[in-house]
Design a protein around this motif. Structure first.
Motif, mmCIF file in Angstrom:
data_model
loop_
_atom_site.group_PDB
_atom_site.id
_atom_site.type_symbol
_atom_site.label_atom_id
_atom_site.label_comp_id
_atom_site.label_asym_id
_atom_site.label_seq_id
_atom_site.Cartn_x
_atom_site.Cartn_y
_atom_site.Cartn_z
ATOM 1 N N ASN A 148 0.808 -1.213 0.000
ATOM 2 C CA ASN A 148 0.000 0.000 0.000
ATOM 3 C C ASN A 148 0.846 1.271 0.000
ATOM 4 O O ASN A 148 0.444 2.299 -0.542
ATOM 5 C CB ASN A 148 -0.929 0.024 1.222
ATOM 6 C CG ASN A 148 -1.963 -1.077 1.183
ATOM 7 O OD1 ASN A 148 -2.740 -1.169 0.251
ATOM 8 N ND2 ASN A 148 -1.958 -1.938 2.194
ATOM 9 N N ASN A 149 2.017 1.211 0.634
ATOM 10 C CA ASN A 149 2.879 2.366 0.800
ATOM 11 C C ASN A 149 4.323 1.961 0.505
ATOM 12 O O ASN A 149 4.678 0.777 0.611
ATOM 13 C CB ASN A 149 2.815 2.882 2.254
ATOM 14 C CG ASN A 149 1.401 3.048 2.756
ATOM 15 O OD1 ASN A 149 0.723 4.002 2.431
ATOM 16 N ND2 ASN A 149 0.940 2.081 3.568
ATOM 17 N N PRO A 150 5.176 2.930 0.161
ATOM 18 C CA PRO A 150 6.595 2.591 -0.058
ATOM 19 C C PRO A 150 7.213 1.886 1.141
ATOM 20 O O PRO A 150 8.099 1.035 0.983
ATOM 21 C CB PRO A 150 7.245 3.960 -0.307
ATOM 22 C CG PRO A 150 6.142 4.799 -0.882
ATOM 23 C CD PRO A 150 4.896 4.349 -0.169
ATOM 24 N N GLU A 151 6.725 2.193 2.347
ATOM 25 C CA GLU A 151 7.264 1.562 3.558
ATOM 26 C C GLU A 151 6.978 0.064 3.617
ATOM 27 O O GLU A 151 7.600 -0.666 4.402
ATOM 28 C CB GLU A 151 6.672 2.226 4.806
ATOM 29 C CG GLU A 151 7.065 3.671 5.000
ATOM 30 C CD GLU A 151 6.121 4.643 4.277
ATOM 31 O OE1 GLU A 151 6.218 5.858 4.562
ATOM 32 O OE2 GLU A 151 5.315 4.197 3.445
ATOM 33 N N ASP A 152 6.035 -0.403 2.783
ATOM 34 C CA ASP A 152 5.689 -1.821 2.787
ATOM 35 C C ASP A 152 6.692 -2.670 2.019
ATOM 36 O O ASP A 152 6.687 -3.899 2.153
ATOM 37 C CB ASP A 152 4.300 -2.037 2.179
ATOM 38 C CG ASP A 152 3.188 -1.452 3.036
ATOM 39 O OD1 ASP A 152 3.323 -1.488 4.272
ATOM 40 O OD2 ASP A 152 2.202 -0.951 2.461
ATOM 41 N N VAL A 153 7.545 -2.052 1.199
ATOM 42 C CA VAL A 153 8.482 -2.817 0.366
ATOM 43 C C VAL A 153 9.391 -3.704 1.212
ATOM 44 O O VAL A 153 9.475 -4.922 0.974
ATOM 45 C CB VAL A 153 9.299 -1.891 -0.563
ATOM 46 C CG1 VAL A 153 10.435 -2.667 -1.234
ATOM 47 C CG2 VAL A 153 8.397 -1.269 -1.629
ATOM 48 N N PRO A 154 10.107 -3.153 2.212
ATOM 49 C CA PRO A 154 10.966 -4.050 3.009
ATOM 50 C C PRO A 154 10.187 -5.109 3.777
ATOM 51 O O PRO A 154 10.686 -6.226 3.987
ATOM 52 C CB PRO A 154 11.703 -3.090 3.953
ATOM 53 C CG PRO A 154 10.910 -1.829 3.957
ATOM 54 C CD PRO A 154 10.275 -1.750 2.611
ATOM 55 N N ARG A 155 8.976 -4.785 4.178
ATOM 56 C CA ARG A 155 8.148 -5.765 4.890
ATOM 57 C C ARG A 155 7.829 -6.942 3.978
ATOM 58 O O ARG A 155 7.945 -8.108 4.382
ATOM 59 C CB ARG A 155 6.866 -5.094 5.378
ATOM 60 C CG ARG A 155 5.908 -6.012 6.092
ATOM 61 C CD ARG A 155 4.662 -5.256 6.500
ATOM 62 N NE ARG A 155 4.892 -4.391 7.642
ATOM 63 C CZ ARG A 155 4.025 -3.485 8.085
ATOM 64 N NH1 ARG A 155 2.872 -3.326 7.467
ATOM 65 N NH2 ARG A 155 4.294 -2.746 9.129
ATOM 66 N N ILE A 156 7.428 -6.652 2.740
ATOM 67 C CA ILE A 156 7.099 -7.726 1.798
ATOM 68 C C ILE A 156 8.353 -8.482 1.380
ATOM 69 O O ILE A 156 8.337 -9.717 1.257
ATOM 70 C CB ILE A 156 6.353 -7.148 0.577
ATOM 71 C CG1 ILE A 156 4.969 -6.643 1.015
ATOM 72 C CG2 ILE A 156 6.211 -8.201 -0.520
ATOM 73 C CD1 ILE A 156 4.167 -5.995 -0.083
#
Length: 266
Positions: A248-256
């Motif tokens: 949903n947000n750029p911050e989700d990239v490392p999480r995924i």
């Protein structure tokens, strides 16, 4: 019953421009675009007759064709993914009994989520749209609450009645729980998984319905069905211990990327 999977993808996202082309590294460090990983997720689903990407942007079209995806071009006027799926289905000339909208920002969607969703729609002939819901554990719920506290849009939650028909969907965390949960606790909150299965008649009607106040406020396309008094069947799916998250947000990239690594997905 024949099944078409459509992956709607647009370039001009307000929250995250060019999101379908965002790069995600897998377990070995191999980089693939979000739309490629969503395509791979769709291709892993059993019982599907055809998979297409629906977009209005030539950059996405070229990126998809480079890895062998079939692309259907759609109008820039499509307001959301459901409208884009409706146009893609019409452009293909119809011919399918069920159309699945596998949104292009959910590359971690397990194949069995979609398979269970299609089975749920087939088992309920009086239902024209179905969507999966996943019970949150404490870790997922706490992640949603942290996102909201930070002003980020996290996952969407759903509440439904005893007949499994949706009462409401929201980007806020509903229902209110009022207590903390440990990471492994089972909670009463259900994560709405961004996948839909439609019967063609409902999909065809959708673009002609007015955009209501709830859809406008929440920015959730499925609320248009509820505002038109079309019941939405919530099909509970089993995460089987697998982490699930949308981008949903750029911050989700490392999480995924961390989940891809944990799952051993290249």
């Amino acid at each position: 019953m024949s099944v078409l999977v459509v992956i709607p993808a647009r370039y001009a996202s307000t929250r995250y421009p060019a999101k379908p082309l965002a790069v995600l590294k897998g377990a070995s460090g191999e980089a693939k675009s979000l739309i490629r990983r969503s395509w791979d997720a769709a291709m892993a689903v059993k019982g599907v007759d055809r998979v297409v990407v629906a977009t209005d942007d030539v950059r996405i079209k070229e990126a998809c064709e480079a890895f062998g995806a079939e692309v259907v071009m759609t109008s820039e006027a499509c307001f959301n993914g459901t409208e884009r799926c409706a146009e893609a289905f019409a452009n293909l000339g119809g011919g399918f009994d069920i159309v699945v909208n596998l949104q292009g920002d959910a590359p971690l969607t397990p194949a069995w989520f979609v398979e269970d969703l299609v089975a749920g729609l087939r088992a309920n002939p009086d239902t024209v749209i179905a969507t999966p819901v996943l019970r949150c554990d404490g870790r997922a719920l706490n992640g949603f609450l942290e996102d909201r506290k930070a002003g980020r849009v996290g996952g969407t939650t759903a509440v439904f009645g005893a007949d499994r028909k949706a009462l409401y969907f929201s980007k806020e965390v509903i229902p209110y729980t009022g207590k903390p949960y440990a990471d492994t606790d089972e909670t009463p909150v259900f994560h709405h998984v961004g996948v839909y299965a439609y019967r063609p008649e409902a999909l065809g009607d959708y673009p002609g319905w007015p955009i209501g106040p709830l859809e406008t406020l929440e920015g959730l396309e499925q609320l248009r069905f509820l505002e038109q008094n079309r019941p939405v069947l919530c099909v509970e799916v089993d995460g089987q211990g697998r982490a699930f998250w949308e981008l949903n947000n750029p911050e989700d990239v490392p999480r995924i990327e961390g989940i891809l690594k944990d799952l051993g997905i290249e």
